[in-house]
Scaffold this active site. Sequence first.
Site, PDB file in Angstrom:
ATOM      1  N   THR A  31       0.341  -9.419   0.145  1.00 25.73           N
ATOM      2  CA  THR A  31       0.394  -9.284  -1.322  1.00 25.73           C
ATOM      3  C   THR A  31      -0.166 -10.466  -2.113  1.00 25.73           C
ATOM      4  OG1 THR A  31       2.654 -10.189  -1.385  1.00 25.73           O
ATOM      5  CG2 THR A  31       2.417  -7.786  -1.150  1.00 25.73           C
ATOM      6  N   LYS A  32      -0.655 -11.510  -1.433  1.00 24.15           N
ATOM      7  CA  LYS A  32      -1.128 -12.685  -2.177  1.00 24.15           C
ATOM      8  C   LYS A  32      -2.248 -12.342  -3.152  1.00 24.15           C
ATOM      9  CE  LYS A  32      -3.739 -15.904  -0.235  1.00 24.15           C
ATOM     10  NZ  LYS A  32      -4.151 -17.078   0.579  1.00 24.15           N
ATOM     11  N   GLU A  50      12.802 -18.637   3.361  1.00 28.19           N
ATOM     12  CA  GLU A  50      12.949 -18.650   1.908  1.00 28.19           C
ATOM     13  C   GLU A  50      13.996 -17.645   1.458  1.00 28.19           C
ATOM     14  OE1 GLU A  50       9.095 -17.900   0.319  1.00 28.19           O
ATOM     15  OE2 GLU A  50       8.202 -19.700   1.198  1.00 28.19           O
TER      16      GLU A  50
END
Length: 207
Positions: free
Chosen positions: A57-58, A120
Amino acid sequence: MISRLFDFMKQSKSLQLNNKHSLDIYTNTYTYHKASSSSSAPKALCDVFINHRGTDTKKTLATLLYDNLKARNLRPFLDYKTLKPGDHIFDHINGAIYTSKVAVTVFSPNYGHSYSCLHELALIMESKKRIIPIFFDIKPSQLDVVIERVRCPDDEIQRFRWALQEARDIVGLMFDSDKGNLSEVVTSASDIIVQRLVELEAEDESV
């Protein structure tokens, strides 16, 4: 921050809940855990932390969301956009997670293959941030840890599985890239983020 929020809220369209382009929009109800005192809280590095799998998705959703939030005068954190040469990657990412107000987790087909994404996510869950999940070409039931055990100890695997299970229980945005409209999901996510930030600012002022 509240003045910044209201300034661009006036310019944003109202959030419309609809089923067009296979986009299902829901309200996130995850509980936000406030810092014990504003005077002892570290300086905020960003308003919104964007957790995503870069290979998925970057170049699409993550970057578009970052740009949309920047245009609304917010401070989003997106690794390759925010980090600068010489920055210690994990120090800056961990600091951004701990000091952010809201976290957006963009789940995608290859998300569970990434140690960084899962690390994360675990930090986001452990610090009890208010979370807005986006399920990009994946269903909540399909979320799983698929990194090799030789690369990650068992206790970390269990930690990641716990974080994913927590994420499955949070209502978010569903997006199908074959049928959906990226601009629509980005705008909707940004509107929800603004709403959450305003709510959190109001909570802080009421203490």
